[in-house]
Design a protein around this motif. Structure first.
Motif, short mmCIF file in Angstrom:
data_model
loop_
_atom_site.label_atom_id
_atom_site.label_comp_id
_atom_site.label_asym_id
_atom_site.label_seq_id
_atom_site.Cartn_x
_atom_site.Cartn_y
_atom_site.Cartn_z
N VAL A 28 -4.73 -4.49 -7.66
CA VAL A 28 -4.29 -3.12 -7.98
C VAL A 28 -4.24 -2.27 -6.71
CG1 VAL A 28 -4.93 -1.01 -9.21
CG2 VAL A 28 -5.09 -3.21 -10.36
N ARG A 29 -5.21 -2.43 -5.83
CA ARG A 29 -5.20 -1.69 -4.56
C ARG A 29 -3.94 -2.02 -3.76
NH1 ARG A 29 -11.23 -2.75 -2.13
NH2 ARG A 29 -12.38 -1.76 -3.81
N MET A 30 -3.66 -3.33 -3.66
CA MET A 30 -2.50 -3.76 -2.90
C MET A 30 -1.21 -3.24 -3.53
SD MET A 30 -3.73 -5.52 -0.44
CE MET A 30 -5.23 -6.37 -0.01
N GLU A 31 -1.15 -3.28 -4.85
CA GLU A 31 0.04 -2.78 -5.57
C GLU A 31 0.24 -1.30 -5.29
OE1 GLU A 31 3.32 -2.85 -8.16
OE2 GLU A 31 2.18 -4.50 -7.32
N ALA A 32 -0.84 -0.52 -5.32
CA ALA A 32 -0.73 0.92 -5.09
C ALA A 32 -0.19 1.20 -3.68
CB ALA A 32 -2.08 1.58 -5.29
N LEU A 33 -0.71 0.50 -2.69
CA LEU A 33 -0.23 0.74 -1.33
C LEU A 33 1.19 0.20 -1.13
CD1 LEU A 33 -3.09 1.71 -0.56
CD2 LEU A 33 -2.51 0.83 1.68
N TYR A 34 1.50 -0.89 -1.81
CA TYR A 34 2.86 -1.41 -1.72
C TYR A 34 3.84 -0.39 -2.31
CZ TYR A 34 7.00 -4.23 -2.29
OH TYR A 34 8.28 -4.70 -2.24
N LEU A 35 3.50 0.18 -3.45
CA LEU A 35 4.37 1.20 -4.04
C LEU A 35 4.48 2.41 -3.13
CD1 LEU A 35 3.25 1.01 -7.78
CD2 LEU A 35 5.38 0.17 -6.78
N ARG A 36 3.39 2.75 -2.45
CA ARG A 36 3.43 3.87 -1.50
C ARG A 36 4.38 3.54 -0.35
NH1 ARG A 36 -0.08 7.65 1.27
NH2 ARG A 36 1.39 8.70 2.64
N VAL A 40 7.40 5.48 -3.57
CA VAL A 40 7.29 5.88 -4.97
C VAL A 40 6.42 7.13 -5.01
CG1 VAL A 40 6.42 5.16 -7.25
CG2 VAL A 40 7.53 3.49 -5.75
N VAL A 41 6.75 8.05 -5.90
CA VAL A 41 6.02 9.31 -6.03
C VAL A 41 4.57 9.02 -6.44
CG1 VAL A 41 5.98 11.52 -7.25
CG2 VAL A 41 8.16 10.42 -6.73
N HIS A 42 3.64 9.80 -5.90
CA HIS A 42 2.22 9.55 -6.13
C HIS A 42 1.85 9.58 -7.60
CE1 HIS A 42 0.52 10.24 -1.87
NE2 HIS A 42 1.66 9.60 -1.85
N GLY A 43 2.42 10.51 -8.33
CA GLY A 43 2.13 10.58 -9.77
C GLY A 43 2.53 9.30 -10.49
N ASP A 44 3.65 8.71 -10.08
CA ASP A 44 4.09 7.45 -10.69
C ASP A 44 3.19 6.29 -10.28
OD1 ASP A 44 6.15 8.77 -11.93
OD2 ASP A 44 7.67 8.22 -10.43
N LEU A 46 -0.02 6.50 -9.60
CA LEU A 46 -1.25 6.65 -10.36
C LEU A 46 -1.06 6.17 -11.80
CD1 LEU A 46 -2.42 10.17 -9.14
CD2 LEU A 46 -3.08 7.93 -8.27
N ARG A 47 0.07 6.51 -12.39
CA ARG A 47 0.34 6.12 -13.77
C ARG A 47 0.58 4.61 -13.88
NH1 ARG A 47 4.97 5.24 -16.15
NH2 ARG A 47 6.16 6.19 -14.48
N LEU A 48 1.37 4.04 -12.98
CA LEU A 48 1.69 2.61 -13.05
C LEU A 48 0.48 1.73 -12.77
CD1 LEU A 48 5.13 2.63 -11.20
CD2 LEU A 48 4.73 2.19 -13.62
N CYS A 49 -0.35 2.15 -11.83
CA CYS A 49 -1.52 1.33 -11.45
C CYS A 49 -2.77 1.66 -12.26
CB CYS A 49 -1.80 1.49 -9.96
SG CYS A 49 -0.49 0.84 -8.93
N GLY A 50 -2.74 2.76 -13.01
CA GLY A 50 -3.91 3.13 -13.79
C GLY A 50 -5.05 3.61 -12.92
N LEU A 51 -4.72 4.33 -11.86
CA LEU A 51 -5.72 4.82 -10.92
C LEU A 51 -5.91 6.32 -11.07
CD1 LEU A 51 -4.61 2.99 -7.66
CD2 LEU A 51 -6.60 2.47 -9.03
N SER A 52 -7.07 6.79 -10.67
CA SER A 52 -7.29 8.22 -10.57
C SER A 52 -6.86 8.66 -9.18
CB SER A 52 -8.76 8.56 -10.80
OG SER A 52 -9.54 8.08 -9.73
N LYS A 53 -6.71 9.96 -9.03
CA LYS A 53 -6.32 10.49 -7.72
C LYS A 53 -7.37 10.15 -6.66
CE LYS A 53 -3.81 14.58 -7.77
NZ LYS A 53 -3.68 16.05 -7.75
N ALA A 54 -8.65 10.26 -7.05
CA ALA A 54 -9.73 9.99 -6.10
C ALA A 54 -9.72 8.52 -5.67
CB ALA A 54 -11.08 10.34 -6.72
#
Length: 159
Positions: A28-36, A40-44, A46-54
């Motif tokens: 999930v960490r790798m996916e979030a950074l890959y999307l970044r 990809v917009v941060h809100g998307d 967070l929603r796609l990866c199921g992460l909180s902002k923190a």
């Protein structure tokens, strides 16, 4: 927002490790950074990866400080009992004189180390030490030795 630029080598590593890492939390960490990296917009994200902002910001900070290797590193929190720190002394004591019951073991641990624990916790500690509960049998109150000897001869002569 933190300004992070990812190199092509890091993007390729993220593309690989987001599916190949054995720990799903690291995936999930790798996916979030890959999307970044794909803007990809941060809100998307967070929603796609199921992460909180923190959590997302912690992942970004981890990447900024240690790169991909820091993202791969994951140490789950494993709480330890107070009895764990005294394991060697408790084990040595119980190897010399194994306790007959869990209540006796709890009393001896309290006398030895000053740590009072309930039977459930002591039972878990004993199991972690590799000590299995003893099988306790009952002796008959009034055993007739002649009847037992006759029974043994009868049963053993059949076999």
């Amino acid at each position: 927002m933190r300004k992070i630029t990812l190199s092509e080598v890091d993007i390729e590593a993220l593309r690989y490790w987001r599916f190949q890492h054995p720990d799903p939390r690291v995936q999930v960490r790798m996916e979030a950074l890959y999307l970044r990296s794909q803007r990809v917009v941060h809100g998307d994200i967070l929603r796609l990866c199921g992460l909180s902002k923190a959590s997302f910001h912690r992942h970004l900070t981890a990447y900024a400080t240690g790169g991909i290797e820091q993202l791969k590193h994951f140490e789950p929190r494993r709480p330890r009992s107070a009895l764990h720190h005294h394991r060697t002394t408790i084990e040595a004591e119980f190897q010399q004189r194994p306790p007959a019951t869990v209540v006796e073991a709890a009393a001896r641990i309290e006398a030895l180390r000053g740590i009072a624990r309930k039977p459930t916790q002591v039972r878990q500690c004993l199991k972690a030490l590799g000590m299995n509960p003893r099988n306790v049998g009952m002796l008959p109150a009034k055993a007739d030795i002649e009847v037992q000897a006759a029974f043994k001869k009868k049963v053993w002569s059949l076999g």
